[in-house]
Design a protein around this motif. Sequence first.
Motif, short mmCIF file in Angstrom:
data_model
loop_
_atom_site.label_atom_id
_atom_site.label_comp_id
_atom_site.label_asym_id
_atom_site.label_seq_id
_atom_site.Cartn_x
_atom_site.Cartn_y
_atom_site.Cartn_z
N ILE B 135 33.98 34.71 36.89
CA ILE B 135 34.59 35.61 36.49
C ILE B 135 35.61 35.74 37.39
CG2 ILE B 135 34.57 38.16 36.07
CD1 ILE B 135 31.32 37.86 35.92
N ILE B 136 35.62 35.95 38.77
CA ILE B 136 36.95 36.14 39.42
C ILE B 136 37.78 35.16 39.42
CG2 ILE B 136 37.48 36.93 41.74
CD1 ILE B 136 35.25 38.42 41.86
N ARG B 138 38.04 32.70 37.27
CA ARG B 138 39.01 32.68 36.16
C ARG B 138 40.22 34.02 36.18
NH1 ARG B 138 36.45 29.60 31.66
NH2 ARG B 138 38.18 30.04 30.49
N ALA B 139 39.69 35.03 36.58
CA ALA B 139 40.70 36.29 36.76
C ALA B 139 41.76 35.92 37.63
CB ALA B 139 39.88 37.49 37.31
N LEU B 140 41.46 35.07 38.64
CA LEU B 140 42.48 34.69 39.67
C LEU B 140 43.53 34.11 38.97
CD1 LEU B 140 40.47 34.29 42.88
CD2 LEU B 140 42.30 35.82 42.67
N LYS B 141 43.15 33.10 38.19
CA LYS B 141 43.94 32.12 37.38
C LYS B 141 44.91 33.06 36.39
CE LYS B 141 41.99 27.69 37.58
NZ LYS B 141 41.27 26.67 36.93
N THR B 142 44.39 33.93 35.91
CA THR B 142 45.20 34.41 34.98
C THR B 142 46.20 35.31 35.62
OG1 THR B 142 43.70 36.42 34.81
CG2 THR B 142 43.47 34.69 33.12
N VAL B 143 45.91 35.82 36.88
CA VAL B 143 47.16 36.55 37.58
C VAL B 143 48.08 35.47 38.26
CG1 VAL B 143 45.77 38.63 37.55
CG2 VAL B 143 45.53 37.01 39.65
N TRP B 147 43.25 28.95 42.03
CA TRP B 147 42.24 29.07 42.86
C TRP B 147 41.21 27.93 42.52
CZ3 TRP B 147 39.60 31.84 46.38
CH2 TRP B 147 38.52 31.65 46.58
#
Lengths: 444, 294
Positions: B135-136, B138-143, B147
């Motif tokens: 989850i994190i 992927r989230a890091l990638k979107t911002v 990662w």
Amino acid sequence: MRRFVSLFLVGLVVWGWVALAQQEVPPGRIAIEFWHAFRGALGDLTQQLIDKFNQSQDKYWVVGVYKGSYTETMDAAIAAFRAGKPPHIVQIFEVGTATMMMSGAIYPVYQLFADTGVPFNPDDFIPGVKGYYSFPDGRMAAMPWNSSTAVLWYNKDAFRKAGLDPNNPPRTWAEVREAAAKIKAAGAAEIPLSCAWFTWTQFEQFGAIHNIPFATRANGFDGLDAVLTLDHPVYVRHLANLIEMSKEGLFVYGGRDSAPDALFPSGQAAMLIASSALLARVKREAQFEWGITYLPYYDDVVEKPYNSIIGGAALWVLKRPGATLEEYKGVAEFFRFISSPEMAGWWHMQSGYVPVTFGGYEYAKSQGYYEANPGADIAILQLSREPTTENTRGLRLGYLPAIRVVIYEEVEKAFQGQQSAEQALKNVVARGNALLREFEALYK
Amino acid sequence: MRLQPVFRNRFLPYLLVLPQLALTGIFFFWPAGVALYQSLLRTDPFGLRSRFVGVANFVRLFSDHYYLHSVKLSFWFSFLVTFLAMGLALLLAVMANKRIRGARIYRTLLVWPYAVAPATAAVLWSFIFQPQIGIIGRALKTVGITWNYYLNAPQALALVILVSVWKQISYNFIFFLAGLQSIPQALIEAAAVDGASSRRIFWRIVFPLLSPTTFFLTIMNLNYAFFETFGVIDALTKGGPGKATETLSYKVYVDGMVNLNIGSSAAQSVVLLVVVILLTAFQFKFVERKVHYA
């Protein structure tokens, strides 16, 4: 409440006792201990195979014990051997072959069959499998069991999305690169190409199909004084190529060993170079149409690729203090049973590992397995390519697990941009050779 | 006057400490002795051929710059884990010690992670931070953060430290909370009456009175970071990428159990043993003096 809890606990104890009792050897049977590294689906299959043997005769009783990962199983066997209580049979992964052969702790399979008088035909084994587990003079040291090889898995849906022909997968590295670029451009998958067991697939297998040595002295088969040849220009070129692809987002390094396996069945990687034994998992998890094909090669290095080599594990017989000839006869009978055409074929079809005998292959064919499962024979066809050379027999190097770690470390630094491909492989050779000399010193 | 208990029977006291001595002997001195002995040998995995090689294993170790790197890494790693795990635990303990609604629930929840085995904790966190499916991750990638701890050394190290710290906070929390609760309320109230700010009360009264706990935890945490983070490293990074997360104790495992190089692994264990003895001795000699036992 308290009564309920104690009842529950008693129930638990009884249940555990019953479960143990099932492992108990029936009276009159000769017990044979077999340590293996399979759990989950493969563990169940292993137990089924053992049950089949136990029911097939009334003299011997094989007791299968799961001992953890390949490494843990090997450590457990070594510790047990040092304590004087090793199992009769232990499953050891292919990189442990040199250590086992040199150990003096094993009862070679050819000798086992000769001493016990159990009939055995070594020529029935597929050469690529047999050669890996044989002494330099060709006599078999271990019993081949679960063997696989590396193949290219590809996502047919992603191929269609990218405008590629799903029934004409890439054959060469140039074509792989082209396909990866199209997949990326079309956004058909998050990762165009990745690869599992990087050291095994991109160096050990890669060297075999291009007929270039991994180490001197016939990849170590001819002596402990071998030195690594991984700084060969073809390896350097290949690693540089992968690094370049990684920079362009066409290739993603997904971690060590089996970590990248998950990328393919999840649909994230459109192409994955991985073990043929991934089959069971892909069948179970993949929500898309997939295909298997041969490992890609550089067509300007070899016109036609050579055979690939195996991975997986084999069964080794240990010298067990106080074990009788009758017990070893049971071991030999068990081996004869599992390598019979029906059982070898059954194991191959159920597990996804390659059939280790021609009999098993023919049996699977006669069952219509390959028509029903297109691509299931790619591994065996790739393994049995002719002619074999001294670069395609496999590896026989001491401390091979440690050498693999060295390769991982240096390659990871190269992918991070901390060193060039050439420098990485130079370091691999220097550090790997130091390990080989240490291993050699053990047996001087 | 100190109380001196007297035993009538000369042998009874020895008999009473015998179980503890036996345990120490069997589980500490014997293995340590074997390690010391093995470190002077060159042995094949199955133990069928052993040769005495003197200190050759140690010489090879210290001429290997990768090993020296691992030494440096281990100290940094242990220092950071200890500092962060204790700092955060103290902060949480101070907050949970306040009279707030549901304090008991917070306290219970904060203790939970301690019950999770290190390897299991690492697997849970790897699901969260896995570059492709976490989850994190992927989230890091979107911002826009690339990662991938499989390939990025600082990210791998940060992740291993994060999980190791998370795992140890509960343990520290229990001790800090107990320590805080044993501080006489009268002292704090007196200071408050004198007009001291809460910050001042904490640093001048609470923190010094906690020093036995802090001292004890420092030793326990350093030992934890040195020896018990193995499961976390093995499940998350296996020492990689490169050698970015290969601490001394992880290297002992890799060389001994995976690579089956028993001699070198034994030599490394001996080095570790010496390091821990020195560290602990140093702490008792210099740090303990400043500890205030109430």
